[in-house]
Design a protein around this motif. Structure first.
Motif, PDB file in Angstrom:
ATOM      1  N   PRO A   1       0.794  -1.228   0.000  1.00  0.00           N
ATOM      2  CA  PRO A   1       0.000   0.000   0.000  1.00  0.00           C
ATOM      3  C   PRO A   1       0.829   1.282   0.000  1.00  0.00           C
TER       4      PRO A   1
ATOM      5  N   MET B   1       2.226   2.101  -3.310  1.00  0.00           N
ATOM      6  CA  MET B   1       1.088   2.261  -4.216  1.00  0.00           C
ATOM      7  C   MET B   1       0.566   3.688  -4.174  1.00  0.00           C
ATOM      8  N   GLN B   2       0.592   4.318  -3.009  1.00  0.00           N
ATOM      9  CA  GLN B   2       0.131   5.706  -2.907  1.00  0.00           C
ATOM     10  C   GLN B   2       0.965   6.608  -3.814  1.00  0.00           C
TER      11      GLN B   2
ATOM     12  N   MET C   1      -3.303  -2.553  -8.093  1.00  0.00           N
ATOM     13  CA  MET C   1      -2.830  -3.024  -6.799  1.00  0.00           C
ATOM     14  C   MET C   1      -3.159  -4.497  -6.674  1.00  0.00           C
TER      15      MET C   1
ATOM     16  N   VAL D   1      20.359 -15.890   0.061  1.00  0.00           N
ATOM     17  CA  VAL D   1      21.577 -15.131   0.372  1.00  0.00           C
ATOM     18  C   VAL D   1      22.785 -16.026   0.524  1.00  0.00           C
ATOM     19  N   ARG D   2      22.563 -17.313   0.813  1.00  0.00           N
ATOM     20  CA  ARG D   2      23.716 -18.151   1.126  1.00  0.00           C
ATOM     21  C   ARG D   2      24.433 -18.628  -0.124  1.00  0.00           C
TER      22      ARG D   2
ATOM     23  N   LYS E   1      -8.406  -0.515  -1.832  1.00  0.00           N
ATOM     24  CA  LYS E   1      -7.550  -1.533  -1.205  1.00  0.00           C
ATOM     25  C   LYS E   1      -6.583  -0.900  -0.216  1.00  0.00           C
ATOM     26  N   ILE E   2      -6.090   0.295  -0.563  1.00  0.00           N
ATOM     27  CA  ILE E   2      -5.174   0.982   0.355  1.00  0.00           C
ATOM     28  C   ILE E   2      -5.900   1.303   1.659  1.00  0.00           C
TER      29      ILE E   2
ATOM     30  N   SER F   1      -6.299  -1.822   3.717  1.00  0.00           N
ATOM     31  CA  SER F   1      -5.082  -2.346   4.337  1.00  0.00           C
ATOM     32  C   SER F   1      -4.612  -1.442   5.467  1.00  0.00           C
ATOM     33  N   TYR F   2      -4.967  -0.142   5.399  1.00  0.00           N
ATOM     34  CA  TYR F   2      -4.581   0.737   6.502  1.00  0.00           C
ATOM     35  C   TYR F   2      -5.564   0.664   7.655  1.00  0.00           C
TER      36      TYR F   2
ATOM     37  N   PHE G   1      22.853 -12.888   9.277  1.00  0.00           N
ATOM     38  CA  PHE G   1      23.379 -12.978   7.918  1.00  0.00           C
ATOM     39  C   PHE G   1      24.883 -13.189   7.912  1.00  0.00           C
TER      40      PHE G   1
ATOM     41  N   LEU H   1      25.089 -16.836   8.259  1.00  0.00           N
ATOM     42  CA  LEU H   1      24.777 -17.569   7.035  1.00  0.00           C
ATOM     43  C   LEU H   1      25.881 -17.417   5.996  1.00  0.00           C
ATOM     44  N   ARG H   2      26.476 -16.229   5.931  1.00  0.00           N
ATOM     45  CA  ARG H   2      27.474 -15.968   4.897  1.00  0.00           C
ATOM     46  C   ARG H   2      28.829 -16.493   5.294  1.00  0.00           C
TER      47      ARG H   2
END
Lengths: 200, 286
Positions: free
Chosen positions: A81, A84-85, A101, A157-158, B74-75, B78-79, B214, B217-218
């Motif tokens: 959202p 999207m605005q 959207m 990422v690995r 939709k915005i 969702s808000y 990370f 992992l790396r």
């Protein structure tokens, strides 16, 4: 594509995101836009005035605005959202952007709005990027192109980015002919552009 | 094959147009369910043949109006979710903490220059006392700044209570396990309640320690045992050797709690009793 003094530009009304202009043209910065990076590196598919484009992962509409400067219609799909605005604001000023959207993972959500397009451009930070591209091929005309901006770090990422790219390429080759593969260094790290065309 | 498009239904016989009012079209389009097996993309000339539009320009204009209306709706939806404001509240709270700390440090440095005898070393001078000392002792700008910092601190405390209360309401089960504030921070890091509810416990355990995760992992450095949940007393008070276990059990229960919060939205006492007991048991050194 339009080049002025070796700078990539696009024609259109400026002031979308504070971009600089050159002789009235909007500068399209390869450090900000992955698509611009692809063109600056000498690759990509020429954007022509009759093209219809499906743009997946439109985000705030910065790259979308440049694409819209070149082509006939852009169907810009974005899920979140907040960006999207911003995208709606860009689409308000550019009459050839259709803001949608929806989730690029679920093409059925926006299928009722879609016509067949000449180019699918995909730039989404999801692990299943190849799968998403596959699902959206239904909108692509035979002989049309897909430009996939592969974010290798979003896939895993690995793993070694080159390995991720090879796997993505193999996945795409099931339905498409891969025309060009290019890393976007030095503009974007661990990002690769894969240009494909749909078999006739 | 019947195709259901935004402007109407089209098949071999012709089409049934759904009107030309963008609001009505958007409402109808929101209810369309498309099966992708038999789907064919729109030929815009079908819309012209049906009499919806006369030109390509009109077609795109109307489509844009419909899609924009849909996106705006939709915005708004969702808000409207109750967690969205909490997200902003907790981020503002953490930002306030940052700003207050920075300003305080700078104010102390400044005050020290004008009052060489002043030092925070070797005596425990709480920030609150220090600020009122500076406010009274300093002239001009520094005094004003100290006053403003005090007011910001007050704002911060009120906001913290608000965050806690809102978290208790939005995340009743998660808050019951780790307290409203930490629950709200988890929510903020996850990006929303639905995102948090979809996370496995192992992810919740290391939310907020992404750097360590990370690098693990790396480069294979030791993995983090805990992220944000370290702020909860049962984790940071646990003896070192069982801290990882407490974090793991707590995170696993938090994952369930987040799902209860998202899908049920009310307190589940039987779950909470069992979960609290399990977490407490994990903290007992073997």
């Amino acid at each position: 594509m339009i080049w002025l003094q070796n700078v990539l530009v696009s024609p259109g009304e400026g002031g979308v995101y504070g971009e600089r202009t050159l002789d009235g043209y909007r500068i399209w910065d390869p450090y900000r836009s992955k698509l611009a990076a692809l063109y600056v590196l000498g690759g990509g598919v020429d954007l022509t005035p009759e093209l219809r484009v499906l743009y997946l992962g439109a985000a705030n509409g910065t790259t979308v605005s440049h694409v819209a400067d070149y082509v006939e219609t852009v169907y810009a799909v974005e899920f979140a959202p907040r960006p999207m605005q911003d995208l709606l604001e860009v689409a308000r000023r550019r009459k050839n952007i259709v803001p949608i959207m929806a989730d690029a993972n679920r093409p059925d959500e926006y299928a009722p709005f879609m016509e067949a397009v000449d180019l699918v451009y995909q730039d989404v930070a999801q692990p299943n990027q190849v799968e998403i591209a596959d699902r959206n091929l239904v909108f692509l005309k035979p002989g049309g192109h897909l430009i996939l901006m592969l974010k290798t770090r979003s896939v895993d990422v690995r793993r070694d980015p080159a390995e991720v790219l090879a796997e993505a390429r193999a996945g795409l080759e099931r339905h498409l002919d891969v025309v060009e593969v290019r890393w976007l260094e030095p503009y974007h790290h661990d990002h690769a552009a894969i240009v494909c065309s749909l078999r006739e | 094959m019947l195709q259901r498009y935004w402007f109407g239904d089209v098949d071999e016989q012709g089409c049934r147009v759904a009107g030309t009012d963008p609001a009505a079209l958007a409402e109808r389009a929101a209810t369309l369910r498309t099966g992708m097996e038999s789907y064919v993309p729109i030929d815009w000339e079908a819309a012209r043949a049906c009499g919806v539009v006369r030109t390509r320009e009109e077609y795109i204009d109307l489509l844009r109006a419909v899609c924009t209306t849909l996106a705006r709706k939709k915005i708004v939806v969702s808000y409207q979710a109750r967690d969205v404001e909490l997200l902003q509240m907790v981020r503002m709270l953490d930002e306030l903490d940052n700003v207050i700390n920075l300003l305080q440090e700078r104010a102390a440095e400044w005050y020290q220059v004008t009052n060489p005898s002043f030092s925070r070393k070797y005596r425990s001078l709480p920030a609150k006392k220090m600020l009122s000392l500076i406010r009274r002792g300093a002239q001009g700008g520094l005094g004003d700044v100290a006053g403003e910092i005090e007011r910001l601190t007050g704002t911060r405390s009120r906001l913290m209570r608000e965050v806690s209360a809102r978290a208790d309401e939005v995340l009743p089960n998660t808050s019951a396990l780790i307290g409203g504030l930490v629950a709200a921070r988890l929510l903020s890091r996850a990006g929303g309640l639905s995102a948090l509810a979809q996370m496995p416990g192992s992810t919740i355990q290391v939310l907020g320690s992404e750097r360590a995760l990370f690098s693990h992992l790396r480069a294979g450095t030791p993995p983090p045992k805990h992220g944000i949940i370290f702020q909860h007393r049962r984790v940071h008070n646990a003896p070192r050797e069982v801290r990882g276990r407490v974090a793991r059990v707590l995170a696993a229960k938090l994952a369930i709690a987040a799902r209860l919060d998202y899908y049920r939205g009310e307190v589940a006492p039987e779950f909470l009793n069992d979960a609290q007991a399990r977490i407490d048991a994990a903290g007992v050194a073997a």
